[in-house]
Design a protein around this motif. Structure first.
Motif, mmCIF file in Angstrom:
data_model
loop_
_atom_site.group_PDB
_atom_site.id
_atom_site.type_symbol
_atom_site.label_atom_id
_atom_site.label_comp_id
_atom_site.label_asym_id
_atom_site.label_seq_id
_atom_site.Cartn_x
_atom_site.Cartn_y
_atom_site.Cartn_z
ATOM 1 N N CYS A 1 0.816 -1.209 0.000
ATOM 2 C CA CYS A 1 0.000 0.000 0.000
ATOM 3 C C CYS A 1 0.855 1.266 0.000
ATOM 4 O O CYS A 1 0.326 2.372 -0.051
ATOM 5 N N GLN B 1 -0.053 -7.623 11.633
ATOM 6 C CA GLN B 1 -1.517 -7.652 11.640
ATOM 7 C C GLN B 1 -1.970 -8.959 12.269
ATOM 8 O O GLN B 1 -1.691 -10.042 11.756
ATOM 9 N N VAL C 1 -4.779 -11.805 13.816
ATOM 10 C CA VAL C 1 -5.934 -12.458 13.186
ATOM 11 C C VAL C 1 -7.213 -11.654 13.413
ATOM 12 O O VAL C 1 -8.166 -11.753 12.654
ATOM 13 N N GLU C 2 -7.210 -10.808 14.461
ATOM 14 C CA GLU C 2 -8.376 -9.936 14.710
ATOM 15 C C GLU C 2 -8.289 -8.655 13.879
ATOM 16 O O GLU C 2 -9.052 -7.719 14.102
ATOM 17 N N ASP C 3 -7.323 -8.594 12.948
ATOM 18 C CA ASP C 3 -7.089 -7.401 12.127
ATOM 19 C C ASP C 3 -6.660 -6.195 12.966
ATOM 20 O O ASP C 3 -7.006 -5.054 12.657
ATOM 21 N N PRO D 1 -1.156 -15.777 4.865
ATOM 22 C CA PRO D 1 -1.933 -16.660 3.976
ATOM 23 C C PRO D 1 -1.030 -17.272 2.898
ATOM 24 O O PRO D 1 -0.105 -16.614 2.424
ATOM 25 N N ILE E 1 -0.854 -17.664 -0.221
ATOM 26 C CA ILE E 1 -1.201 -17.268 -1.589
ATOM 27 C C ILE E 1 -0.075 -16.411 -2.141
ATOM 28 O O ILE E 1 0.709 -15.846 -1.372
ATOM 29 N N PHE F 1 -2.588 -5.497 -6.446
ATOM 30 C CA PHE F 1 -2.665 -5.008 -5.068
ATOM 31 C C PHE F 1 -1.445 -4.216 -4.628
ATOM 32 O O PHE F 1 -1.262 -3.959 -3.442
ATOM 33 N N GLY G 1 0.245 -7.652 2.988
ATOM 34 C CA GLY G 1 -0.841 -6.778 3.423
ATOM 35 C C GLY G 1 -2.001 -7.500 4.076
ATOM 36 O O GLY G 1 -3.022 -6.885 4.359
ATOM 37 N N PHE G 2 -1.839 -8.789 4.347
ATOM 38 C CA PHE G 2 -2.945 -9.552 4.916
ATOM 39 C C PHE G 2 -2.700 -9.880 6.390
ATOM 40 O O PHE G 2 -1.580 -9.812 6.870
ATOM 41 N N PRO G 3 -3.780 -10.272 7.096
ATOM 42 C CA PRO G 3 -3.586 -10.639 8.502
ATOM 43 C C PRO G 3 -2.785 -11.930 8.636
ATOM 44 O O PRO G 3 -2.897 -12.827 7.798
ATOM 45 N N LYS H 1 -8.840 2.716 11.557
ATOM 46 C CA LYS H 1 -8.991 1.362 11.005
ATOM 47 C C LYS H 1 -7.765 0.506 11.297
ATOM 48 O O LYS H 1 -6.643 0.964 11.131
ATOM 49 N N PHE H 2 -7.996 -0.726 11.727
ATOM 50 C CA PHE H 2 -6.960 -1.685 12.109
ATOM 51 C C PHE H 2 -6.253 -1.313 13.421
ATOM 52 O O PHE H 2 -5.275 -1.942 13.789
ATOM 53 N N GLN I 1 -10.948 -1.881 16.200
ATOM 54 C CA GLN I 1 -11.306 -3.271 15.918
ATOM 55 C C GLN I 1 -12.041 -3.936 17.075
ATOM 56 O O GLN I 1 -12.982 -4.674 16.867
ATOM 57 N N LEU J 1 -13.849 -10.205 10.100
ATOM 58 C CA LEU J 1 -12.426 -10.560 10.169
ATOM 59 C C LEU J 1 -11.950 -11.039 8.803
ATOM 60 O O LEU J 1 -12.463 -12.017 8.270
ATOM 61 N N SER K 1 -9.330 -12.602 7.746
ATOM 62 C CA SER K 1 -8.795 -13.961 7.615
ATOM 63 C C SER K 1 -9.922 -14.995 7.570
ATOM 64 O O SER K 1 -9.841 -15.986 6.846
ATOM 65 N N LYS L 1 -10.471 1.053 -5.995
ATOM 66 C CA LYS L 1 -9.972 -0.311 -6.179
ATOM 67 C C LYS L 1 -11.113 -1.247 -6.594
ATOM 68 O O LYS L 1 -10.932 -2.126 -7.441
#
Lengths: 232, 109
Positions: free
Chosen positions: A15, A65, A67-69, A94, A96, A103, A124-126, A153-154, A159, B31, B33, B81
């Motif tokens: 980002c 980050q 798992v609860e973001d 993750p 992937i 992204f 960029g993912f949790p 946010k985050f 959260q 969430l 995830s 996006k």
């Protein structure tokens, strides 16, 4: 007194702007004594910044980050420790392959500002780590955990709605409202730019009442609350 | 069911994206995830998360559209996006429970 912006992303964050390279950050951080250099879930782009910005105190850091973001910053005295945490986190992201085109590019950079590689893990993912586990991981590897931008946010307040019981003693806020909430709970409060573009660098800063120009001294200052924010 | 029908039935506020797409499933969660791990393709996602990362999650899982609840607004970046990635965005003043119940009643599973 030293002026600090402890939350600056590099071109490795998907980002962040690809111009967040050591040379550009150097140009845009004149007047700052201390920088926290980090990326989402990794410190693997910090080394060239330490080399190029050798007149400043560069705190190796990362922004994990949960798992609860919830975003948690980790500040480290030794780059090796933050790199160890970065390697551990690779197994908690993750499974992937990151799509750079869709992204945002995740780029490794060298001291001259040249891009030397891509990171294909989706930074960029949790992670799959719970908030407590994130905090424990940072502490175990000699880092200092800090709740990031708590009211945004985050952030942990955004959260979860509350500050959960954890060993975290320092929070980062982005507004006077956040400052008041965190102070009321007894936290040491800092503010920083969360810069994703060169123009963002230094837009929020703190003063540290430090003994000397070293990472250890900066971190001791934070732990002891020798911090002055714009709202103090 | 077409997104257009869902929008009309629930009185959703349209933000962007195609309305002609079919959705089969609904999924309600905040969430990221959890959504990444559990949402099926052709899903309509009900959430209060509005950060740009929801578009990445939607693209990876095959989610077709998102309903943002409780009167929240999307970030500008999120909308940009979503347009790029072809994810349809809606918002509503209702909460996630109410929206989910109405989607279930419409036949989404």
């Amino acid at each position: 007194m030293m002026k600090a912006d402890l939350h600056i992303h590099t071109c490795l964050s998907p980002c962040a702007d690809i111009t967040m390279t050591p040379d550009v950050v150097k140009e845009k951080s004149k007047g700052l004594d201390v920088l926290g250099i980090l990326d989402h879930n990794t410190s693997k782009n910090v080394r060239p910044f330490i080399k190029v910005l050798k007149n400043k105190v560069i705190v190796p850091a990362l922004e994990i980050q949960s798992v609860e973001d919830v975003h948690v910053l980790g500040f480290f005295e030794r780059l090796e420790d933050s790199l160890k945490v970065s390697r551990i986190l690779e197994d908690h992201l993750p499974n992937i392959t990151h799509d750079h085109e869709k992204f945002g590019y995740q780029l490794y950079v060298d001291e001259s500002g040249r891009f030397i590689g891509y990171e294909d893990k989706p930074l960029g993912f949790p992670t799959d780590l719970k908030l407590d586990e994130v905090v424990d991981l940072i502490l175990k590897e000699n880092g200092i955990p800090v709740f990031a931008h708590v009211e945004r946010k985050f952030g942990v307040l955004y959260q979860l709605g509350i500050f959960p019981e954890t060993p975290v003693r320092i929070t980062e806020v982005v507004s006077e409202g956040g400052y008041k909430l965190a102070k009321r709970e007894g936290f040491v409060v800092i503010t920083s730019s969360d810069a994703h573009t060169p123009e963002d660098i230094g837009r929020r800063t703190i003063w540290l009442d430090c003994d000397d120009k070293s990472i250890k001294s900066v971190l001791t200052c934070l732990l002891n609350g020798k911090v002055i924010t714009p709202w103090d | 069911m077409k997104l257009k029908e869902v929008m009309d039935e629930l009185g959703l506020k349209y933000v962007c994206g195609e309305l002609d797409k079919e959705v089969v499933h609904g999924y309600t969660c905040d969430l990221l995830s959890e959504v990444m791990g559990n949402a099926k393709p052709d899903t309509l996602w009900v959430t209060v998360q509005s950060h740009m990362n929801i578009i990445a999650v939607a693209t990876i899982t095959g989610i077709r559209g998102i309903i943002l609840c409780n009167g929240h607004d999307y970030d500008e970046q999120t909308i940009r996006k979503a347009k790029e990635e072809g994810i349809t965005l809606f918002k509503t003043q209702e909460n996630s429970f109410v929206v989910s119940g109405r989607l279930y009643a419409l036949g989404l599973r």
